[in-house]
Design a protein around this motif. Structure first.
Motif, PDB file in Angstrom:
ATOM      1  N   VAL A 111       0.776  -1.162  -0.017  1.00 56.14           N
ATOM      2  CA  VAL A 111      -0.037  -0.015  -0.056  1.00 56.14           C
ATOM      3  C   VAL A 111       0.810   1.288   0.066  1.00 56.14           C
ATOM      4  N   VAL A 112       0.655   2.263  -0.879  1.00 49.59           N
ATOM      5  CA  VAL A 112       1.555   3.324  -0.987  1.00 49.59           C
ATOM      6  C   VAL A 112       0.407   4.523  -0.858  1.00 49.59           C
ATOM      7  N   VAL A 113       0.539   5.236   0.317  1.00 47.34           N
ATOM      8  CA  VAL A 113      -0.350   6.661   0.595  1.00 47.34           C
ATOM      9  C   VAL A 113       0.471   7.677   0.216  1.00 47.34           C
ATOM     10  N   ASN A 114      -0.174   8.730  -0.157  1.00 44.66           N
ATOM     11  CA  ASN A 114       0.333  10.313  -0.425  1.00 44.66           C
ATOM     12  C   ASN A 114      -0.504  11.152   0.252  1.00 44.66           C
ATOM     13  N   PHE A 115       0.468  11.951   1.045  1.00 46.78           N
ATOM     14  CA  PHE A 115      -0.323  13.092   1.753  1.00 46.78           C
ATOM     15  C   PHE A 115       0.557  14.359   0.951  1.00 46.78           C
ATOM     16  N   ASN A 116      -0.351  15.233   0.607  1.00 46.58           N
ATOM     17  CA  ASN A 116       0.573  16.599   0.053  1.00 46.58           C
ATOM     18  C   ASN A 116      -0.111  17.846   0.726  1.00 46.58           C
ATOM     19  N   GLY A 117      -0.932  17.770   1.742  1.00 44.83           N
ATOM     20  CA  GLY A 117      -1.265  19.097   2.515  1.00 44.83           C
ATOM     21  C   GLY A 117      -0.430  19.914   2.628  1.00 44.83           C
ATOM     22  N   PRO A 118       0.738  19.441   3.435  1.00 43.06           N
ATOM     23  CA  PRO A 118       1.698  20.436   3.829  1.00 43.06           C
ATOM     24  C   PRO A 118       2.350  21.343   2.607  1.00 43.06           C
ATOM     25  N   ALA A 119       2.757  20.564   1.668  1.00 44.62           N
ATOM     26  CA  ALA A 119       3.221  21.316   0.307  1.00 44.62           C
ATOM     27  C   ALA A 119       2.095  22.263  -0.297  1.00 44.62           C
ATOM     28  N   LYS A 120       1.045  22.024  -0.355  1.00 50.01           N
ATOM     29  CA  LYS A 120      -0.054  22.958  -0.888  1.00 50.01           C
ATOM     30  C   LYS A 120       0.076  24.340  -0.073  1.00 50.01           C
ATOM     31  N   LEU A 121      -0.023  23.854   1.500  1.00 54.24           N
ATOM     32  CA  LEU A 121      -0.271  24.984   2.246  1.00 54.24           C
ATOM     33  C   LEU A 121       0.745  25.937   2.161  1.00 54.24           C
ATOM     34  N   ALA A 122       2.008  25.345   2.049  1.00 58.18           N
ATOM     35  CA  ALA A 122       3.343  26.075   2.121  1.00 58.18           C
ATOM     36  C   ALA A 122       3.311  27.177   0.884  1.00 58.18           C
ATOM     37  N   VAL A 123       2.811  26.457  -0.371  1.00 61.40           N
ATOM     38  CA  VAL A 123       3.272  27.423  -1.549  1.00 61.40           C
ATOM     39  C   VAL A 123       2.005  28.296  -1.847  1.00 61.40           C
ATOM     40  N   ASP A 124       0.829  28.101  -1.168  1.00 63.46           N
ATOM     41  CA  ASP A 124      -0.303  28.788  -1.295  1.00 63.46           C
ATOM     42  C   ASP A 124      -0.206  30.421  -1.211  1.00 63.46           C
ATOM     43  N   PRO A 125      -0.250  31.351  -2.354  1.00 59.21           N
ATOM     44  CA  PRO A 125       0.080  32.622  -2.042  1.00 59.21           C
ATOM     45  C   PRO A 125      -0.918  33.204  -1.083  1.00 59.21           C
ATOM     46  N   SER A 126      -1.943  32.830  -1.064  1.00 62.53           N
ATOM     47  CA  SER A 126      -2.988  33.290  -0.087  1.00 62.53           C
ATOM     48  C   SER A 126      -2.658  33.012   1.389  1.00 62.53           C
ATOM     49  N   SER A 127      -1.973  32.304   1.800  1.00 61.51           N
ATOM     50  CA  SER A 127      -1.393  31.809   2.978  1.00 61.51           C
ATOM     51  C   SER A 127      -0.251  32.425   3.412  1.00 61.51           C
ATOM     52  N   ALA A 128      -0.197  32.539   4.790  1.00 61.70           N
ATOM     53  CA  ALA A 128       1.171  33.127   5.484  1.00 61.70           C
ATOM     54  C   ALA A 128       2.039  31.975   5.597  1.00 61.70           C
ATOM     55  N   ALA A 129       1.686  30.679   5.371  1.00 64.13           N
ATOM     56  CA  ALA A 129       2.743  29.605   5.729  1.00 64.13           C
ATOM     57  C   ALA A 129       3.880  29.475   4.837  1.00 64.13           C
ATOM     58  N   ASN A 130       4.885  29.065   5.566  1.00 57.35           N
ATOM     59  CA  ASN A 130       6.057  28.822   4.711  1.00 57.35           C
ATOM     60  C   ASN A 130       6.763  27.409   5.359  1.00 57.35           C
ATOM     61  N   PHE A 131       7.649  27.040   4.565  1.00 56.52           N
ATOM     62  CA  PHE A 131       8.616  25.790   5.157  1.00 56.52           C
ATOM     63  C   PHE A 131       9.499  26.019   6.196  1.00 56.52           C
ATOM     64  N   SER A 132       8.991  26.305   7.182  1.00 49.70           N
ATOM     65  CA  SER A 132      10.041  26.613   8.198  1.00 49.70           C
ATOM     66  C   SER A 132       9.031  26.211   9.682  1.00 49.70           C
ATOM     67  N   SER A 133       9.937  26.013  10.554  1.00 47.46           N
ATOM     68  CA  SER A 133       9.299  25.681  12.042  1.00 47.46           C
ATOM     69  C   SER A 133       8.700  26.903  12.525  1.00 47.46           C
ATOM     70  N   GLY A 134       9.169  28.014  12.077  1.00 47.00           N
ATOM     71  CA  GLY A 134       8.463  29.336  12.651  1.00 47.00           C
ATOM     72  C   GLY A 134       6.898  29.610  12.236  1.00 47.00           C
ATOM     73  N   SER A 135       6.871  28.887  11.057  1.00 45.43           N
ATOM     74  CA  SER A 135       5.180  28.990  10.613  1.00 45.43           C
ATOM     75  C   SER A 135       4.450  28.113  11.296  1.00 45.43           C
ATOM     76  N   ALA A 136       3.463  28.753  12.118  1.00 44.06           N
ATOM     77  CA  ALA A 136       2.448  27.917  12.955  1.00 44.06           C
ATOM     78  C   ALA A 136       1.696  27.210  12.033  1.00 44.06           C
ATOM     79  N   GLU A 137       1.137  27.841  10.900  1.00 46.85           N
ATOM     80  CA  GLU A 137       0.114  27.103   9.965  1.00 46.85           C
ATOM     81  C   GLU A 137       0.654  25.933   9.394  1.00 46.85           C
ATOM     82  N   TYR A 138       2.205  26.037   8.956  1.00 49.60           N
ATOM     83  CA  TYR A 138       2.676  24.969   8.265  1.00 49.60           C
ATOM     84  C   TYR A 138       2.882  23.726   9.415  1.00 49.60           C
ATOM     85  N   VAL A 139       3.392  24.333  10.778  1.00 46.50           N
ATOM     86  CA  VAL A 139       3.827  23.160  11.495  1.00 46.50           C
ATOM     87  C   VAL A 139       2.266  22.553  12.157  1.00 46.50           C
TER      88      VAL A 139
END
Length: 581
Positions: free
Chosen positions: A194-222
């Motif tokens: 069984v292979v399972v793919n989750f892609n929510g973290p990437a979608k959120l971090a690159v979303d221009p309407s979101s303040a999230a980014n790929f870092s531990s300092g981003s509460a939304e991303y964490v």
């Protein structure tokens, strides 16, 4: 910035025969090895959870509880490597096919090969990937061809492009639906892989309407990482609740990122984008943290064709009339008269000048050609050591001037080979060797003298004549690029991935790897190398290209060389933990 393909709210359960694709693979014959029930102590099964946008430092800082709990019976690393680039299509093709980007050349979200790369073409003229199908393809050609397999994701294009051979495919609306589908399959099904793919973290971090980014300092991303961790917990609880989990079923669980990210983007080659956390879990594993620090890699040559080449039109790596030394390490099985390392066109009958290190029985020789005055072949054996014993050996040759003549000397493992009167090369191009800009090559073979099968590493070229004492005393020295003023080329071969072997002296003179080569991560070290991992960690370079190899190993499926997989099996040394005799 990478953009995801969003899929509407629907679920498709598709059979392998009913879901077609324009990909073209050559018609490899099925591979059915004899079934031996005594080889299968337990019912081996595999679950892979791959997460897009799993930035390693941020995930480690988040200390997600379910992943952390799995580490107690896990072999894991925080600095595993996804591939040399971090694009979605490339990362997934590498994970599923067992070959890296430098081989499959898949780069964009249409899963077409990079412009100008080799590939098949469909009926519309579009380039499609060459014969690098998923591990599902090979499972269908093994003794467990009837096994149930599944692939779950919300990215429809990816499902059809890298998992078309899976017997069950589900294209779902979002990560929550993927999780629910996985739970349903594990609760009620008899699925082998069984292979399972989750892609929510990437979608959120690159979303221009979101303040999230790929870092531990981003509460939304964490928070998105913790959401995925919760899904992992639910899936694992379901897996462990299977009636046969604690008896006949033996599950290998692989959790890895397909890429990380920097700020709000990914797709490049930086560590932040390509280093990912990776965990291999089995209930019998002992906890062990791996790190790439101190790992040793080399290029394994596996063909009769050019494996590595470097354009050298100015003949920088040709001795001409100056002092010159070449040294490298080799290990493996070497057929006679195969060119191991050379600066000519690779054909013995050629009139083009140059030099070549070649095999001579279990020993090695050096051929020097001026292009006008013939060839001097230096291959006296005694006391030349056997270099085909599958151990590492250091080969060195030196061109030097003395008493108005030009000479050559050879060394194996720091011991000088007498070579008699053949050492005088004054009249055989030794004074003015010119190769007419032919490439610097590893394992070129244009004659009919068998194939090469060896590892090469730690290549150095000096624009000076090393003395006997320098060669002997530095035999087990870990060279640094800044140690020698006359070091004009240094390829330690520690890249570990990709089709480039980097020159630490001059990156304009890198080797380009071609043909059926592979990077081999090994615990068999030459004496110049001493692994020195941080306290509490074990040196082992985990890579996503190795996932397929581990799956085949866990399912006890032999891997024929014709499959041309690039991954390494590294679980074998830990068998005492999970194979009970």
């Amino acid at each position: 910035m990478i953009k995801y393909l969003y899929v509407g709210v629907f679920v498709l359960l598709l059979s392998a025969l009913g879901f077609t694709s324009c990909k073209k693979y050559s018609d490899n014959p099925p591979y059915f090895e004899p079934y031996d029930s005594s080889l299968v102590a337990k019912d081996r099964r595999v679950l892979v959870i791959a997460i897009d946008g799993l930035q390693s430092d941020a995930f480690k800082t988040a200390a997600t509880p379910n992943y952390t709990a799995l580490m107690e019976n896990g072999k894991y690393a925080w600095d595993a490597k996804s591939d040399i680039i971090s694009k979605d299509a490339s990362a997934w093709k590498t994970l599923m096919s067992g070959v890296t980007y430098s081989t499959h050349n898949i780069s964009d979200s249409n899963f077409s090969t990079a412009q100008g790369s080799a590939g098949d073409h469909d009926d519309n003229g579009s380039t499609t990937q060459s014969n690098y199908p998923s591990f599902y393809y090979f499972i269908l050609r093994s003794r467990i061809f009837n096994a149930s397999t599944a692939f779950l994701s919300s990215w429809g294009k990816m499902v059809s492009s890298v998992a078309n051979e899976s017997k069950t495919k589900a294209v779902l609306n979002n990560d929550a639906a993927v999780k629910d589908s996985a739970i349903g399959i594990l609760k009620n099904g008899n699925t082998k892989v069984v292979v399972v793919n989750f892609n929510g973290p990437a979608k959120l971090a690159v979303d221009p309407s979101s303040a999230a980014n790929f870092s531990s300092g981003s509460a939304e991303y964490v928070a998105s990482l913790k959401t995925v961790d919760g899904y992992i917990g639910e899936i694992m609880n379901t897996l462990k609740a299977r009636p046969l989990y604690n008896s006949s079923e033996d599950w290998l669980v692989v959790i890895t990122g397909t890429h990380g990210g920097v700020n709000k983007t990914y797709g490049g080659s930086s560590d932040g984008e390509t280093l990912v956390p990776t965990l291999y879990y089995n209930k019998a594993f002992k906890k062990q943290e791996f790190t790439s620090a101190g790992s040793f890699s080399s290029i394994k040559v596996q063909s009769n064709t050019i494996t590595a080449s470097l354009n050298d039109p100015d003949d920088e790596y040709m001795p001409k009339t100056g002092q010159f030394s070449v040294q490298f390490k080799v290990r493996g099985s070497l057929p006679s008269y195969a060119h191991v390392f050379s600066k000519w066109n690779g054909a013995w009958a050629s009139g083009i000048g140059g030099w070549s290190i070649f095999t001579s029985g279990s020993n090695w020789g050096l051929s020097i050609k001026s292009g006008t005055s013939g060839e001097r072949r230096i291959q006296e054996s005694a006391p030349n050591k056997n270099i085909s014993d599958n151990d590492w050996h250091t080969l060195t040759f030196v061109f030097y001037d003395s008493a108005s003549k030009r000479w050559v000397k050879r060394f194996t493992d720091g011991v000088r080979i007498p070579d008699g009167t053949n050492r005088d090369i004054t009249g055989f191009g030794g004074g003015t060797i010119v190769s007419q800009g032919t490439p610097f090559t590893i394992a070129v073979q244009k004659d009919s003298y068998g194939g090469a099968n060896f590892n090469i590493a730690d290549i150095k070229v000096f624009k000076t004549a090393l003395t006997d004492q320098e060669i002997t005393s530095s035999l087990c020295t870990d060279y640094k690029a800044t140690q020698f003023n006359n070091l004009i080329g240094f390829w330690p071969c520690n890249d570990g991935l990709g089709n480039i072997m980097t020159n630490k002296i001059n990156t304009n003179k890198n080797f380009t790897l071609t043909g059926p080569f592979k990077w081999e991560i090994t615990s068999n070290y030459p004496c110049t190398f001493t692994p020195n991992p941080p306290a509490g960690k074990t040196t082992l370079f985990l890579r996503n290209v190795d996932v397929s190899a581990q799956i085949f190993y866990w399912l006890q499926l032999p891997v024929p060389s014709t499959w041309s997989l690039e991954g390494n099996i590294w679980l074998t040394p830990f068998e005492s933990e999970f194979i009970k005799i």
